[in-house]
Design a protein around this motif. Structure first.
Motif, mmCIF file in Angstrom:
data_model
loop_
_atom_site.group_PDB
_atom_site.id
_atom_site.type_symbol
_atom_site.label_atom_id
_atom_site.label_comp_id
_atom_site.label_asym_id
_atom_site.label_seq_id
_atom_site.Cartn_x
_atom_site.Cartn_y
_atom_site.Cartn_z
ATOM 1 N N ALA A 208 0.838 -1.204 0.000
ATOM 2 C CA ALA A 208 0.000 0.000 0.000
ATOM 3 C C ALA A 208 0.872 1.252 0.000
ATOM 4 C CB ALA A 208 -0.920 -0.006 1.219
ATOM 5 N N GLN A 209 1.881 1.274 0.859
ATOM 6 C CA GLN A 209 2.785 2.426 0.893
ATOM 7 C C GLN A 209 3.494 2.605 -0.441
ATOM 8 O OE1 GLN A 209 3.395 4.923 2.699
ATOM 9 N NE2 GLN A 209 2.104 4.454 4.459
ATOM 10 N N ALA A 210 3.853 1.486 -1.055
ATOM 11 C CA ALA A 210 4.567 1.571 -2.331
ATOM 12 C C ALA A 210 3.696 2.248 -3.378
ATOM 13 C CB ALA A 210 5.001 0.183 -2.789
ATOM 14 N N THR A 211 2.434 1.803 -3.538
ATOM 15 C CA THR A 211 1.594 2.444 -4.564
ATOM 16 C C THR A 211 1.277 3.886 -4.181
ATOM 17 O OG1 THR A 211 -0.301 1.322 -3.571
ATOM 18 C CG2 THR A 211 0.517 0.446 -5.642
ATOM 19 N N LEU A 212 1.137 4.144 -2.872
ATOM 20 C CA LEU A 212 0.896 5.529 -2.463
ATOM 21 C C LEU A 212 2.066 6.423 -2.856
ATOM 22 C CD1 LEU A 212 -0.797 5.145 1.052
ATOM 23 C CD2 LEU A 212 -1.827 5.894 -1.097
ATOM 24 N N HIS A 213 3.257 5.835 -2.921
ATOM 25 C CA HIS A 213 4.428 6.604 -3.341
ATOM 26 C C HIS A 213 4.683 6.485 -4.827
ATOM 27 C CE1 HIS A 213 5.159 6.719 0.990
ATOM 28 N NE2 HIS A 213 5.902 7.784 0.731
ATOM 29 N N GLY A 214 3.684 6.022 -5.568
ATOM 30 C CA GLY A 214 3.781 6.042 -7.026
ATOM 31 C C GLY A 214 4.449 4.847 -7.659
ATOM 32 N N ARG B 38 -6.361 4.703 12.686
ATOM 33 C CA ARG B 38 -7.216 5.261 11.634
ATOM 34 C C ARG B 38 -7.175 4.410 10.368
ATOM 35 N NH1 ARG B 38 -4.698 9.240 10.056
ATOM 36 N NH2 ARG B 38 -3.057 9.151 11.623
ATOM 37 N N GLY B 39 -6.127 3.641 10.223
ATOM 38 C CA GLY B 39 -6.010 2.804 9.033
ATOM 39 C C GLY B 39 -5.438 3.561 7.855
ATOM 40 N N LEU B 40 -5.441 2.911 6.711
ATOM 41 C CA LEU B 40 -4.772 3.460 5.527
ATOM 42 C C LEU B 40 -5.699 3.282 4.330
ATOM 43 C CD1 LEU B 40 -1.859 4.582 5.145
ATOM 44 C CD2 LEU B 40 -1.219 2.304 4.348
ATOM 45 N N MET B 41 -5.935 4.368 3.594
ATOM 46 C CA MET B 41 -6.739 4.264 2.369
ATOM 47 C C MET B 41 -5.824 3.873 1.207
ATOM 48 S SD MET B 41 -9.747 5.093 3.403
ATOM 49 C CE MET B 41 -10.758 5.655 2.043
ATOM 50 N N VAL B 42 -6.290 3.000 0.356
ATOM 51 C CA VAL B 42 -5.483 2.523 -0.770
ATOM 52 C C VAL B 42 -6.308 2.640 -2.038
ATOM 53 C CG1 VAL B 42 -4.038 0.624 -1.580
ATOM 54 C CG2 VAL B 42 -4.552 0.830 0.851
ATOM 55 N N ASP B 43 -5.644 2.950 -3.154
ATOM 56 C CA ASP B 43 -6.351 3.021 -4.442
ATOM 57 C C ASP B 43 -6.485 1.630 -5.043
ATOM 58 O OD1 ASP B 43 -6.634 5.747 -4.352
ATOM 59 O OD2 ASP B 43 -4.623 6.080 -5.203
ATOM 60 N N PRO B 44 -7.498 1.436 -5.885
ATOM 61 C CA PRO B 44 -7.592 0.140 -6.569
ATOM 62 C C PRO B 44 -6.385 -0.060 -7.477
ATOM 63 C CG PRO B 44 -9.191 1.687 -7.461
ATOM 64 C CD PRO B 44 -8.601 2.325 -6.251
ATOM 65 N N PRO B 45 -6.044 -1.311 -7.751
ATOM 66 C CA PRO B 45 -4.860 -1.576 -8.557
ATOM 67 C C PRO B 45 -5.006 -1.070 -9.981
ATOM 68 C CG PRO B 45 -5.995 -3.623 -7.961
ATOM 69 C CD PRO B 45 -6.701 -2.532 -7.272
ATOM 70 N N GLN B 46 -3.910 -0.624 -10.531
ATOM 71 C CA GLN B 46 -3.874 -0.201 -11.935
ATOM 72 C C GLN B 46 -2.761 -0.961 -12.621
ATOM 73 O OE1 GLN B 46 -3.921 3.631 -13.335
ATOM 74 N NE2 GLN B 46 -5.925 4.076 -12.449
ATOM 75 N N LEU B 47 -3.076 -1.502 -13.782
ATOM 76 C CA LEU B 47 -2.065 -2.246 -14.524
ATOM 77 C C LEU B 47 -2.024 -1.707 -15.939
ATOM 78 C CD1 LEU B 47 -0.480 -4.463 -13.157
ATOM 79 C CD2 LEU B 47 -1.902 -6.145 -14.317
ATOM 80 N N PHE B 48 -0.909 -1.114 -16.323
ATOM 81 C CA PHE B 48 -0.754 -0.551 -17.657
ATOM 82 C C PHE B 48 -1.938 0.352 -17.996
ATOM 83 C CE2 PHE B 48 1.019 -4.913 -17.656
ATOM 84 C CZ PHE B 48 2.342 -4.551 -17.579
ATOM 85 N N GLY B 49 -2.303 1.207 -17.055
ATOM 86 C CA GLY B 49 -3.362 2.170 -17.300
ATOM 87 C C GLY B 49 -4.762 1.617 -17.141
ATOM 88 N N PHE B 50 -4.878 0.327 -16.910
ATOM 89 C CA PHE B 50 -6.197 -0.280 -16.742
ATOM 90 C C PHE B 50 -6.505 -0.416 -15.259
ATOM 91 C CE2 PHE B 50 -8.948 -3.981 -16.246
ATOM 92 C CZ PHE B 50 -9.946 -3.714 -17.174
ATOM 93 N N THR C 235 -9.593 -4.278 -0.969
ATOM 94 C CA THR C 235 -10.549 -3.668 -0.035
ATOM 95 C C THR C 235 -10.373 -2.151 0.027
ATOM 96 O OG1 THR C 235 -9.045 -3.941 1.812
ATOM 97 C CG2 THR C 235 -10.601 -5.720 1.418
ATOM 98 N N MET C 236 -9.240 -1.661 -0.448
ATOM 99 C CA MET C 236 -8.923 -0.231 -0.512
ATOM 100 C C MET C 236 -8.861 0.440 0.857
ATOM 101 S SD MET C 236 -10.669 1.026 -4.007
ATOM 102 C CE MET C 236 -12.341 0.620 -3.675
ATOM 103 N N PHE C 237 -8.882 -0.361 1.903
ATOM 104 C CA PHE C 237 -8.697 0.198 3.237
ATOM 105 C C PHE C 237 -8.112 -0.884 4.138
ATOM 106 C CE2 PHE C 237 -10.281 0.643 7.595
ATOM 107 C CZ PHE C 237 -9.700 1.862 7.918
ATOM 108 N N ILE C 238 -7.017 -0.570 4.799
ATOM 109 C CA ILE C 238 -6.461 -1.558 5.730
ATOM 110 C C ILE C 238 -6.251 -0.925 7.092
ATOM 111 C CG2 ILE C 238 -5.376 -3.168 4.136
ATOM 112 C CD1 ILE C 238 -2.801 -1.583 4.394
ATOM 113 N N SER C 239 -6.448 -1.735 8.105
ATOM 114 C CA SER C 239 -6.177 -1.259 9.469
ATOM 115 C C SER C 239 -5.639 -2.420 10.296
ATOM 116 C CB SER C 239 -7.444 -0.696 10.105
ATOM 117 O OG SER C 239 -8.369 -1.734 10.274
ATOM 118 N N ALA C 240 -5.032 -2.071 11.417
ATOM 119 C CA ALA C 240 -4.267 -3.057 12.185
ATOM 120 C C ALA C 240 -5.091 -4.280 12.580
ATOM 121 C CB ALA C 240 -3.681 -2.406 13.434
#
Ligand SMILES: Nc1ncnc2c1ncn2[C@@H]1O[C@H](COP(=O)(O)OP(=O)(O)OP(=O)(O)O)[C@@H](O)[C@H]1O
Ligand SMILES: [Mg+2]
Lengths: 348, 271
Positions: free
Chosen positions: A89-95, A154-166, A244-249
């Motif tokens: 999650a952190q990795a995709t949040l950092h692009g 509070r947990g972490l919001m995550v974006d849905p996966p993107q693969l080659f623009g899809f 799930t786009m949201f994770i918490s402990a």
């Protein structure tokens, strides 16, 4: 009916194939085809259940590699999944692109898993269970308190996966992604199990003294089992986070670890097919129980609240009955059924 | 056979055990044990229960670390190496009680025996590609030779844990042999076997030495077999070497007769 009453191989390679007969391959092909049309005909709730199954399959097969195949019990699997989830999650949040993030999640979980696998050099059985339980609790604490990374409570919001623009932004699209990764995970574990590393794992489980005599570096292979298992667990976590786009402990607490252990015990320790069956069973059971309490509440509205309470009890009861009547796991039952039909009608 | 061994008594020893002493919590299990095993020979270790036979094997294979003493295999200092690295120098063994991988097939048990000879990496395993595929087939071929030699073909794909006792003993021998050892340590391979199985096992041991080119260090309670197939016998008693020599020397040795052969133990078939 081909290949049923006499199976001959012309090379060692053919014999080593996972699916040896045309019949088996046809069955597998039909099964995969069926899976692929599922999302087209099922409603999105049912597809979401399938999605949960896919993630559970990856988690279960990875734990089975460590516990069922290599004999190293772990109560920390849920936390290793969590490490993968937060890292990916952190990795995709950092692009970082999704696939790379997934691998990073796996890598992070592998490192953490190997670190907490070090006590396995000295500890076995129940003692190792306690050591990995400690890992679980330590990691839970970290998830909750390392707020800059995990978002804390509070947990972490995550974006849905993107693969080659899809973008995989609905249940149906997610299903194909999760199915593909689950298939890869199953393939990885199957391959490892039929080669020298898998044999070394089993040899450690079955008789470590003999394994050592055969030249197996016990510590190295135990760490490898922890690493590989945790890598796949981390991948499952990464998928979970982006699905799930949201994770918490609290998602990665001891209950998760225990439910994965339950999956592989119910499915069959040391069996890839068993991991799948256990994951399917454990994902399906609560859904079936929920659905049946819902319909029963419709018929008897007054006892609705009791039924919900009863559900948890029934869940435990079903697990217990399973352990009593199918101690070898579902995979073994499946094998016996197949063996019966192979000889039918001449079984005795 | 007697002629062959008198001809060349001065070959370089493959295994040298010098002054090995081992204690468990102050109680001596081995005291200053020394003997050598010459290349291409069958050497037997005998002695009453608790004499320390298994302990000396455990020192050689790395299970136990002696308090003092030296052990050399082919001139290499074994005590400096951890157990799993000793295999690579040409050492393999069987155990007194069956120590197979119960969940693996006979074939896979033997393949584990070859573990130290198979080298492809984890990535190759994961992908089941390249070297993994080629190496698996090549090593499988070598394992099949062992399976044929020991008559294990009917059991090839069966889980080792479900086989009859005598077959399991053979599988264990097969696993040790599959490692292509220079020196093979056998801890009571005939224990619990009937006469026919014992004779087969004796034949296998002779063939391992003569056809497979391995040197054998054998622990056995069956005196008939020991006298028949050994080139040299080392007698252990209370953790030290009582006598060593050719079978005819041992059976004529007064100490041995007094301590061991003269008693009922002489015909006792061990556990
Ligand atoms: N791990 C251990 N801990 C404590 N004592 C041990 C250990 N292993 C062996 N011993 C002791 O060392 C002595 C020698 O045992 P060892 O097993 O080597 O005998 P053995 O000659 O192989 O006997 P047997 O014919 O019964 O197999 C025995 O007194 C035994 O109790
Ligand atoms: Mg012994």
């Amino acid at each position: 009916m081909h290949g049923k009453c006499g199976l001959f191989f012309e090379s060692y390679r053919a014999e080593a194939a996972v699916f040896q007969t045309g019949f088996q391959r046809t069955c597998l092909g039909l099964f995969v085809a069926l899976l692929l049309v599922c999302p087209l005909v099922l409603d999105s709730y049912l597809v979401s259940v399938l999605n949960l199954m896919c993630i559970a399959v990856i988690g279960a097969v990875s734990l089975n590699l460590l516990t069922g195949v290599c004999g190293q019990i772990s109560l920390g699997h849920g936390a290793f999944i969590g490490v993968g989830a937060y890292a990916a999650a952190q990795a995709t949040l950092h692009g970082v692109p999704f696939l790379a993030a997934l691998l990073l999640g796996g890598g992070a979980a592998a490192l953490v898993g190997m670190f907490f696998g070090v006590p396995s050099l000295r500890l076995k059985g129940i003692y190792l269970a306690i050591a990995t339980l400690a890992a679980q609790l330590i990691l839970e604490y970290v998830f909750l308190h390392w707020e800059s990374v995990t978002g804390g409570s509070r947990g972490l919001m995550v974006d849905p996966p993107q693969l080659f623009g899809f973008a995989f932004d609905n249940e149906r699209k997610m299903f194909y992604l999760l199915l593909a990764v689950a298939a890869c995970a199953l393939m990885v574990v199957t391959n490892v199990m039929r080669t020298r590393h898998g044999r070394a794992f089993v040899s450690i489980r079955d008789f470590y003294l003999s394994a050592e005599i055969a030249g197996v570096n016990l510590f190295g292979y135990k760490l490898a089992a922890f690493g590989l298992s945790s890598f796949l667990a981390g991948v499952a976590g990464g998928l979970w986070a982006h699905y799930t786009m949201f994770i918490s402990a609290e998602q990665f607490n001891i209950t998760l670890s225990i439910s994965y252990l339950a999956m592989i015990i119910i499915g069959g320790l040391g069996s890839v097919v068993g991991s799948v069956m256990g994951a399917v069973f454990m994902t399906l059971l609560p859904e079936v129980l929920t659905a049946s309490t819902r319909s029963l509440t419709g018929i008897f509205p007054d006892i609705g609240s009791q039924l919900v309470a009863l559900r948890e009890g029934v869940f435990g009861l079903v697990l217990m009955l399973f352990l009593i009547f199918e101690p070898e796991g579902l995979a073994n039952r499946w094998r016996l059924i197949k063996a019966y039909w192979k000889l039918y009608p001449f079984a005795h | 056979m007697t002629q062959i061994k008198t001809m060349a008594t001065k070959t370089t020893p493959l295994l040298e055990v010098k002054g090995v002493t081992l204690t468990f919590k102050g109680i001596a299990a081995l005291t200053d044990v020394g003997f050598s095993v010459e290349k291409g020979r069958i050497v037997s270790l005998i002695g009453p229960n608790g004499a320390g036979k298994t302990s000396i094997l455990n020192c050689i294979s790395g299970r136990y670390t002696p308090d003092s003493g030296e052990i050399y295999l082919d001139g290499q200092d074994m005590l400096r190496l951890p157990a799993h690295k000793r295999t690579g120098l040409g050492l393999s063994r069987t155990f007194q009680n069956i120590a197979l991988f119960k969940g693996l097939s006979v074939l896979d048990n033997l393949m584990v025996g070859r573990h130290h000879l198979i080298h492809y990496g984890l990535l190759s395993s994961i992908l089941y590609h390249g070297r993994a595929v080629a190496d698996e087939a090549a090593h499988r071929r070598r394992v099949e030779d062992v399976i044929d030699f020991l008559g294990l073909s009917p059991y090839r794909h069966q889980a080792a844990g479900h086989l009859p006792y005598g077959v399991q003993k053979r599988v264990e021998l097969g696993r040790a042999l599959a490692a292509e050892p220079k020196l093979i340590l056998l801890d009571e391979p005939m224990a619990g076997m009937n006469l026919e199985e014992t004779e087969d096992m004796a034949r296998y041991i002779l063939d391992i030495c003569e056809e497979w080119g391995a040197t054998v260090l054998l622990i056995e309670h069956d005196m008939g077999v020991v006298m028949d197939i050994s080139d040299k016998i080392v007698v252990l008693d209370f953790g030290s070497v009582l006598a060593q020599g050719r079978p005819d020397e041992i059976s004529a040795n007064q100490d041995v007769i007094a301590a061991y052969l003269g008693t009922e133990d002489a015909t006792f078939i061990g556990r």
